[in-house]
Design an enzyme around this catalytic site. Sequence first.
Site, PDB file in Angstrom:
ATOM      1  N   GLY A  16      19.377  43.414   9.514  1.00  0.00           N
ATOM      2  CA  GLY A  16      19.273  44.454   8.480  1.00  0.00           C
ATOM      3  C   GLY A  16      17.854  44.552   7.933  1.00  0.00           C
ATOM      4  O   GLY A  16      17.311  45.649   7.744  1.00  0.00           O
ATOM      5  N   GLU A 130      23.516  49.611  21.046  1.00  0.00           N
ATOM      6  CA  GLU A 130      22.496  49.105  21.972  1.00  0.00           C
ATOM      7  C   GLU A 130      22.096  47.659  21.663  1.00  0.00           C
ATOM      8  O   GLU A 130      21.884  46.848  22.567  1.00  0.00           O
ATOM      9  CB  GLU A 130      21.255  50.010  21.914  1.00  0.00           C
ATOM     10  CG  GLU A 130      20.115  49.626  22.827  1.00  0.00           C
ATOM     11  CD  GLU A 130      20.472  49.674  24.313  1.00  0.00           C
ATOM     12  OE1 GLU A 130      20.649  50.769  24.839  1.00  0.00           O
ATOM     13  OE2 GLU A 130      20.577  48.602  24.940  1.00  0.00           O
ATOM     14  N   VAL A 133      23.822  43.864  22.980  1.00  0.00           N
ATOM     15  CA  VAL A 133      23.558  43.067  24.193  1.00  0.00           C
ATOM     16  C   VAL A 133      22.056  42.952  24.409  1.00  0.00           C
ATOM     17  O   VAL A 133      21.350  43.960  24.440  1.00  0.00           O
ATOM     18  CB  VAL A 133      24.210  43.714  25.449  1.00  0.00           C
ATOM     19  CG1 VAL A 133      23.923  42.889  26.702  1.00  0.00           C
ATOM     20  CG2 VAL A 133      25.713  43.877  25.262  1.00  0.00           C
ATOM     21  N   ILE A 137      16.085  44.383  24.458  1.00  0.00           N
ATOM     22  CA  ILE A 137      16.017  45.031  25.780  1.00  0.00           C
ATOM     23  C   ILE A 137      16.962  46.239  25.766  1.00  0.00           C
ATOM     24  O   ILE A 137      18.151  46.069  25.500  1.00  0.00           O
ATOM     25  CB  ILE A 137      16.464  44.079  26.926  1.00  0.00           C
ATOM     26  CG1 ILE A 137      15.758  42.724  26.837  1.00  0.00           C
ATOM     27  CG2 ILE A 137      16.219  44.725  28.286  1.00  0.00           C
ATOM     28  CD1 ILE A 137      16.263  41.699  27.868  1.00  0.00           C
ATOM     29  N   GLY A 188      16.633  32.453  13.000  1.00  0.00           N
ATOM     30  CA  GLY A 188      17.495  33.648  12.877  1.00  0.00           C
ATOM     31  C   GLY A 188      18.079  34.113  14.196  1.00  0.00           C
ATOM     32  O   GLY A 188      18.598  35.225  14.286  1.00  0.00           O
ATOM     33  N   ASP A 202      29.509  34.081  22.803  1.00  0.00           N
ATOM     34  CA  ASP A 202      28.644  35.237  22.529  1.00  0.00           C
ATOM     35  C   ASP A 202      28.223  35.897  23.855  1.00  0.00           C
ATOM     36  O   ASP A 202      28.281  37.123  23.995  1.00  0.00           O
ATOM     37  CB  ASP A 202      27.408  34.769  21.736  1.00  0.00           C
ATOM     38  CG  ASP A 202      26.419  35.882  21.471  1.00  0.00           C
ATOM     39  OD1 ASP A 202      26.649  36.665  20.539  1.00  0.00           O
ATOM     40  OD2 ASP A 202      25.417  35.979  22.209  1.00  0.00           O
ATOM     41  N   LYS A 206      29.151  39.683  25.439  1.00  0.00           N
ATOM     42  CA  LYS A 206      28.142  40.623  25.967  1.00  0.00           C
ATOM     43  C   LYS A 206      28.474  41.009  27.408  1.00  0.00           C
ATOM     44  O   LYS A 206      28.274  42.156  27.810  1.00  0.00           O
ATOM     45  CB  LYS A 206      26.756  39.982  25.875  1.00  0.00           C
ATOM     46  CG  LYS A 206      26.282  39.864  24.423  1.00  0.00           C
ATOM     47  CD  LYS A 206      25.078  38.944  24.292  1.00  0.00           C
ATOM     48  CE  LYS A 206      24.581  38.896  22.857  1.00  0.00           C
ATOM     49  NZ  LYS A 206      23.649  37.796  22.605  1.00  0.00           N
ATOM     50  N   GLY A 303      16.426  37.958  17.313  1.00  0.00           N
ATOM     51  CA  GLY A 303      15.343  37.951  16.333  1.00  0.00           C
ATOM     52  C   GLY A 303      15.250  39.282  15.614  1.00  0.00           C
ATOM     53  O   GLY A 303      15.733  40.312  16.094  1.00  0.00           O
TER      54      GLY A 303
END
Length: 428
Positions: A16, A130, A133, A137, A188, A202, A206, A303
């Site tokens: 955020g 977007e 995943v 990228i 983070g 996780d 994805k 990140g």
Amino acid sequence: MEAKLKVGILGFGTVGSGVIHILEEHAEKISQITGYQVSVKKVLVRDLEKNRRYETKGFSLTTEPTDILDDPEISVVVEVMGSIEPAREYILQALKAGKHVVTANKDLIALHGDELIAVAQANKCDLFYEASVAGGIPILRTIVNGLAADKIQKVMGIVNGTTNFMLTKMKTEKRTYEDVLKEAQDLGFAEADPTSDVDGIDAARKMVILTRLAFGMNVDLADVDTVGIRGIAPRDMEVAEQLKYVIKLVGTAEEKNGSVAVSVGPVLLPKYHPMAGVNNENNAVFVTGAAAGETMYYGPGAGELPTATSVVSDIITVAKNSKLGTNGNAFNSYQHDTKQTSPDEIFSKYYMRIVMDDKTGTFLKLTQIFAEAGVGFDKILQEPLDDYTATVVVVTHVTSKAQLEQAISRVELEPQMQMQAKYQVVEG
Ligand code: NAP
Ligand code: HSE
């Protein structure tokens, strides 16, 4: 006067904060591209008193979701709070109120994507994800748009930044698992509950999303054969190095004859493989297409700013669609019947580390078990562990998953043998 597009953000954490920063820093460019003055109006948080990374300038903080969800001036809701509930409920409310939604939440898209997509379509709203995943990228639009003309055969990816960061640091700096996990959390990269990262969940989520976009198939999370990084011992890393491999947590989705096999687990990649040099929190997605052949997409997988870039690119797409009056089209419309590949049609080489009693005949027994299952050995290393036990490392020839499972179930019946590690080996 330029039209305004007001954004409400659910969450002011790592992602955020980045979204707020980028929308402000790149406001001029975004307005030229979209024809809108895009700005944040309100941000939902749990704790109003907490110190924030960026000043709350030009927008207000709230702890009341309806301040955003019921605000008629807000046309785009960005969900970057994470987990399933209440994020799912807030997104449904936003869509039903006619607001477009952008989310980075792979947990939600992997588990409830179908429901959310249907509600978005029914309300002629955009729903983009977007950032869910491979962080920075732009892999989802690449698959949906850039590779739309190709028939994708295989998607292989390092899609979890936290575990890639940990494996890199454990190998190159010889640091402990706990120490490097703590650093990934401080930076983070990790999920609020890092179990999702280290246990491969996780990455599996994805891969569910990538499978849906690449092959049009809806695979359940439970059908993704998932192993995390907890079981990787320093000895596995040393042996892999000795054999000229690197261990990475890799997700694979491969289509064959209309069925798909999806898995996540530690994989030994040869050092010359393009994904072997992907280090730290970087991700890479390696796509094999019938026409284009092999292409690889590389960049930061987690990140603040890389992830926020993907979120803001979704907001820009919503704004462009609003200008053109083309909102409400599904992110991906490719659909195919979902069929799972049976284990006797999944082929790979495998690495195994087995601890066994160092007694005459035990090794012979091991080779007999594998021979009976039709699994041949390509490489074998044996070394004493102590006076009574030895470690045996084998790399098999290419074998089916069914044959391997047959051999492993036999090994598990032998009290003098303990299977400590079993990872796929990629060649070529
Ligand atoms: P985070 O740093 O933990 O931030 C979460 C934010 O949401 C916090 O500001 C928190 O408020 C707020 N929040 C959480 N639950 C809430 C609730 N029930 N009501 C109101 N506010 C609530 O998380 P993050 O790392 O930014 O990740 C956000 C999402 O992006 C997750 O879905 C994650 O999987 C995804 N993602 C993250 C990354 C990454 O690199 N971090 C990359 C790609 C995708 P307080 O600040 O007041 O506690
Ligand atoms: N925890 C996730 C990761 C964040 O480390 O990849 C990005 O999705």
